[in-house]
Design an enzyme around this catalytic site. Structure first.
Site, short mmCIF file in Angstrom:
data_model
loop_
_atom_site.label_atom_id
_atom_site.label_comp_id
_atom_site.label_asym_id
_atom_site.label_seq_id
_atom_site.Cartn_x
_atom_site.Cartn_y
_atom_site.Cartn_z
N ASP A 19 32.90 99.78 69.67
CA ASP A 19 32.14 98.11 70.23
C ASP A 19 33.21 97.18 70.24
OD1 ASP A 19 30.79 96.20 70.47
OD2 ASP A 19 30.08 96.03 67.84
N ASN A 70 20.72 99.15 75.32
CA ASN A 70 21.71 98.77 75.62
C ASN A 70 21.37 98.57 77.12
OD1 ASN A 70 24.42 100.45 74.32
ND2 ASN A 70 24.26 98.43 74.11
#
Ligand code: FPP
Length: 242
Positions: A23, A71
């Site tokens: 991330d 996502n």
């Protein structure tokens, strides 16, 4: 080459499986005035460096969260660029780790990927399936809840004569998870200053240790890997006992 602090690692108490949430790529790129996708490209390079270093240290299983079932909500251009990045890597192989005896197991709902990408995924898994030193699970179109639902469906489909309550066990479910080649993770690493699991390995994390940091994934270094292994070795794991 040895990384600072590496000599402090107790080789008899290595985590057998470390899982990473990659991330912070977008923020890393933005800080440099670049498009978010530049951060993903850099993140992919870090993925290879960390696999290589973990292999040198002797960690046998790794999992990386590359693309979640959620996502797809990102702007189309960003999704397309991540998919192209994956396509390029899958096609040309992971150059740094190609000769490192690494088996790559792609986890997630592969049927949600573009057909050519599915084909590359299957080719890569087939090509590396006899490699023994390490297993790297790469999560694509992956969601922990989705994985549990698919595991239960697989169990029901396989049990043609019907499934009975005693067939539904912890071990049976684990054997039907996408990560069936690996033991449950000992350590989950989440950089970028977020303190959540984001639907990652929620079945497998029951007794995992967590390591959080503000480092953005593209800045995550071999030294950070050593630091998280040392932190893990300082933990007292009790598995619900005393
Ligand atoms: C999260 O950072 C990252 C992703 C959703 C994509 C990760 C993908 C890669 C690192 C490429 C993987 C490719 C290979 C070949 C392994 P973010 O975009 O959420 O960052 P932010 O929180 O700063 O916005």
């Amino acid at each position: 080459m040895a990384t600072s602090g590496e000599h402090l690692i107790d080789k008899n108490n290595l985590p057998q499986h470390i899982a990473f949430i990659m991330d912070g790529n977008g923020r890393w790129a933005k800080k440099r005035g670049k498009p978010r996708t530049f951060g993903h490209a850099e993140g992919a390079k870090v993925f290879e460096r960390i696999v290589e270093k973990a292999g040198d240290i002797g960690i046998p299983h790794l999992t990386f969260y590359a693309f979640s079932t959620e996502n797809w909500k990102r702007p189309k251009q960003e999704v397309d660029t991540i998919m192209q990045l994956l396509r390029d890597y899958l096609k040309t192989g992971f150059r740094k780790i190609e000769h490192k005896d690494v088996r790559i197991n792609v986890i997630g709902d592969l049927t949600g990927l573009a057909p050519d990408l599915q084909e590359e995924v299957h080719k890569l898994m087939e090509r590396t399936k006899d490699r023994k030193k390490m297993i790297v699970n790469l999560a694509l179109n992956y969601g922990g809840r989705d994985e549990i639902v698919r595991a239960v469906k697989k169990m029901v489909e396989e049990a043609e004569g019907g499934i009975s309550p005693e067939d539904i066990t912890d071990a049976a479910l684990s054997a039907h998870m996408d990560t069936y080649l690996s033991p449950d993770p000992d350590l989950i690493v989440r950089p970028s200053g977020e303190y959540r699991l984001s639907n990652f390995l929620i079945w497998q994390c029951a007794y995992a240790e967590f390591w959080f940091s503000d480092i953005l994934w593209p800045d995550f270094s071999e030294k950070d890997l050593v630091d998280c292994i040392l932190a893990y070795q300082g933990r007292n794991r009790r598995y619900g006992g005393v």
